[in-house]
Write an enzyme that holds these catalytic residues in place. Structure first.
Site, PDB file in Angstrom:
ATOM      1  N   CYS A 111       0.820  -1.225   0.000  1.00 48.63           N
ATOM      2  CA  CYS A 111       0.000   0.000   0.000  1.00 48.63           C
ATOM      3  C   CYS A 111       0.846   1.265   0.000  1.00 48.63           C
ATOM      4  CB  CYS A 111      -0.899  -0.012   1.228  1.00 48.63           C
ATOM      5  SG  CYS A 111      -1.613  -1.611   1.497  1.00 48.63           S
ATOM      6  N   HIS A 250      -3.113   6.870   2.005  1.00 50.98           N
ATOM      7  CA  HIS A 250      -3.618   5.563   1.565  1.00 50.98           C
ATOM      8  C   HIS A 250      -4.994   5.340   2.185  1.00 50.98           C
ATOM      9  CE1 HIS A 250      -4.208   1.405   0.874  1.00 50.98           C
ATOM     10  NE2 HIS A 250      -3.825   1.011   2.073  1.00 50.98           N
ATOM     11  N   ASN A 280     -10.274  -0.381   0.100  1.00 53.10           N
ATOM     12  CA  ASN A 280      -8.821  -0.276   0.132  1.00 53.10           C
ATOM     13  C   ASN A 280      -8.258  -0.867  -1.160  1.00 53.10           C
ATOM     14  OD1 ASN A 280      -6.103  -0.824   0.487  1.00 53.10           O
ATOM     15  ND2 ASN A 280      -6.328  -1.280   2.664  1.00 53.10           N
TER      16      ASN A 280
HETATM   17  O1  LIG Z   1     -12.349  -4.527  14.154  1.00 49.73           O
HETATM   18  C1  LIG Z   1     -12.121  -3.548  13.430  1.00 49.73           C
HETATM   19  O2  LIG Z   1     -12.512  -2.388  13.666  1.00 49.73           O
HETATM   20  C2  LIG Z   1     -11.232  -3.766  12.219  1.00 49.73           C
HETATM   21  C3  LIG Z   1      -9.786  -3.681  12.688  1.00 49.73           C
HETATM   22  C4  LIG Z   1      -8.869  -3.960  11.525  1.00 49.73           C
HETATM   23  N1  LIG Z   1      -9.149  -3.056  10.399  1.00 49.73           N
HETATM   24  C5  LIG Z   1      -8.120  -2.700   9.596  1.00 49.73           C
HETATM   25  C6  LIG Z   1      -6.825  -3.069   9.917  1.00 49.73           C
HETATM   26  C7  LIG Z   1      -5.794  -2.707   9.075  1.00 49.73           C
HETATM   27  C8  LIG Z   1      -6.062  -1.978   7.953  1.00 49.73           C
HETATM   28  C9  LIG Z   1      -4.992  -1.638   7.020  1.00 49.73           C
HETATM   29  C10 LIG Z   1      -4.822  -2.383   5.867  1.00 49.73           C
HETATM   30  C11 LIG Z   1      -3.795  -2.094   5.003  1.00 49.73           C
HETATM   31  C12 LIG Z   1      -3.605  -2.901   3.767  1.00 49.73           C
HETATM   32  O3  LIG Z   1      -3.739  -2.049   2.674  1.00 49.73           O
HETATM   33  C13 LIG Z   1      -2.939  -1.019   5.240  1.00 49.73           C
HETATM   34  C14 LIG Z   1      -3.088  -0.275   6.393  1.00 49.73           C
HETATM   35  C15 LIG Z   1      -4.114  -0.595   7.293  1.00 49.73           C
HETATM   36 CL1  LIG Z   1      -4.262   0.326   8.726  1.00 49.73          CL
HETATM   37  C16 LIG Z   1      -7.363  -1.604   7.682  1.00 49.73           C
HETATM   38  N2  LIG Z   1      -8.372  -1.954   8.527  1.00 49.73           N
HETATM   39  C17 LIG Z   1     -10.531  -2.966   9.954  1.00 49.73           C
HETATM   40  C18 LIG Z   1     -11.494  -2.739  11.117  1.00 49.73           C
END
Ligand SMILES: O=C(O)C1CCN(c2ccc(-c3cc(CO)ccc3Cl)cn2)CC1
Length: 325
Positions: A111, A250, A280
């Site tokens: 990313c 991002h 994403n």
């Molecule tokens: O339980 C919850 O709230 C969930 C907790 C986990 N979450 C996440 C976790 C990681 C990412 C993420 C992914 C990438 C990959 O491009 C890069 C950067 C990030 Cl910070 C996005 N969301 C969704 C909600």
């Protein structure tokens, strides 16, 4: 002697998959997805591969810039979901757009890929060896996502975007950068492990592994590393946030943008966002959002306005760049 951005463009597949449609086969809900990520829908490619999305974005970039593909001196594609390990997606794009036999290669920094690719491209342009350079970020994340894993399947989408760089007599569009990796934490987000052959190694040959993510640790990493990267960049360049038109981060999770804004003590409105429409899209998220802001007139190429770009994710990688349009 310098380099400037003379065109932007993007392309997303036509097929829209809403949160409600995911509810039909995943134990999830629109309410959970929207409240925890900000995502309402995403684009999913059913037949177009990463090189196809990138080629369509590239054609729009060249049209917007009024430059013929034959003028392009190199093609760089940032992707973690290539058509193949080899040939590179960039070489397939070079062929699809009709750029002559120019240097073409992929950058895999997940990313942060577009930040890495833009930094590399600017150095190539600053060498004075090229008049134009094409820099793309493109993903078909739907190929590598585990559609039985509700913790990740709801997060990702497909798309492509990019910029055309031109050699110029003025100073470079890159006013500063802060780019990092930490391989010791790489296993927090993996996809596509290329297995040993069953013949010579103990591991059975398996298809490329699907995306796996330790969401909690990636989330915590982002909230810690991204504000520091942006602070280091503004200190390095002597920049006040009041001078910055917007921050194009991002598009991973809207709650992360809010947390980063809070740490930087800036309004969340300084962060542009379109995650609600695309989810994403990994290396494609920054160039798609940049193009949408330019196409909508919020940002104007040649205006000399300052914008911060920041990427973060698999690798682990992270990187921020202060550019002037
Ligand atoms: O339980 C919850 O709230 C969930 C907790 C986990 N979450 C996440 C976790 C990681 C990412 C993420 C992914 C990438 C990959 O491009 C890069 C950067 C990030 Cl910070 C996005 N969301 C969704 C909600």
């Amino acid at each position: 002697m310098g380099t400037k951005i003379v065109g932007t463009g993007s392309y997303v597949p036509e097929r829209v998959i809403s949160n409600e449609q995911l509810e039909l086969f995943l134990e999830t809900s629109d309410e959970w997805i929207q409240s925890r990520t900000g995502i309402k829908e995403r684009r999913i490619s059913d037949t177009e591969d990463t090189s196809d999305l990138c080629a369509k974005a590239a054609k729009q970039i060249l049209t917007n810039a009024g430059v013929d593909a034959k003028e392009v001196g190199f093609v760089i594609v940032a992707t973690m979901s290539p058509d193949y390990l080899s040939p590179s997606t960039a070489s397939l794009v070079q062929d699809k757009i009709g750029a002559h036999s120019v240097m073409s290669f992929d950058v895999n920094a997940a990313c942060s890929g577009f930040i890495y690719a833009l930094s590399i491209a600017e150095k190539l342009m600053q060498s004075g060896s090229f008049r134009y350079g094409l820099v793309l970020g493109g993903e078909v994340m739907s190929k590598i996502v585990d559609w039985n894993d509700r913790s990740t399947a709801v997060l990702f989408g497909d798309g492509a975007g990019g910029v055309l760089l031109e050699h110029t007599s003025e100073e470079s569009f890159v006013l500063g950068e802060d780019i990092h990796a930490d391989g010791s934490r790489g296993e927090a987000l993996t996809a596509g492990k290329v297995a040993f052959s069953e013949k010579w190694g103990p591991q059975p040959a398996t298809p490329l592994d699907l995306l796996q993510m330790d969401g909690r640790s990636i989330f915590d990493f982002a909230i810690r590393s991204v504000p520091k990267s942006i602070m280091d960049l503004t200190e390095k360049t002597g920049t006040q946030f009041e001078e910055v038109e917007c921050i194009i981060a991002h598009q991973a999770n809207y709650r992360i943008l809010k947390a980063i804004a809070k740490k930087l003590k800036v309004p969340v409105e300084l962060f542009a966002s379109n995650i609600h429409k695309y989810g994403n899209t990994s290396a494609a998220s920054i160039p798609i959002l940049l193009d949408e802001l330019v196409a909508g007139g919020e940002l104007v190429l040649g205006s000399k306005k300052k914008v911060i770009l920041t990427g973060f994710g698999g690798g682990l990688t992270w990187g921020s760049m202060l550019i002037q349009l």
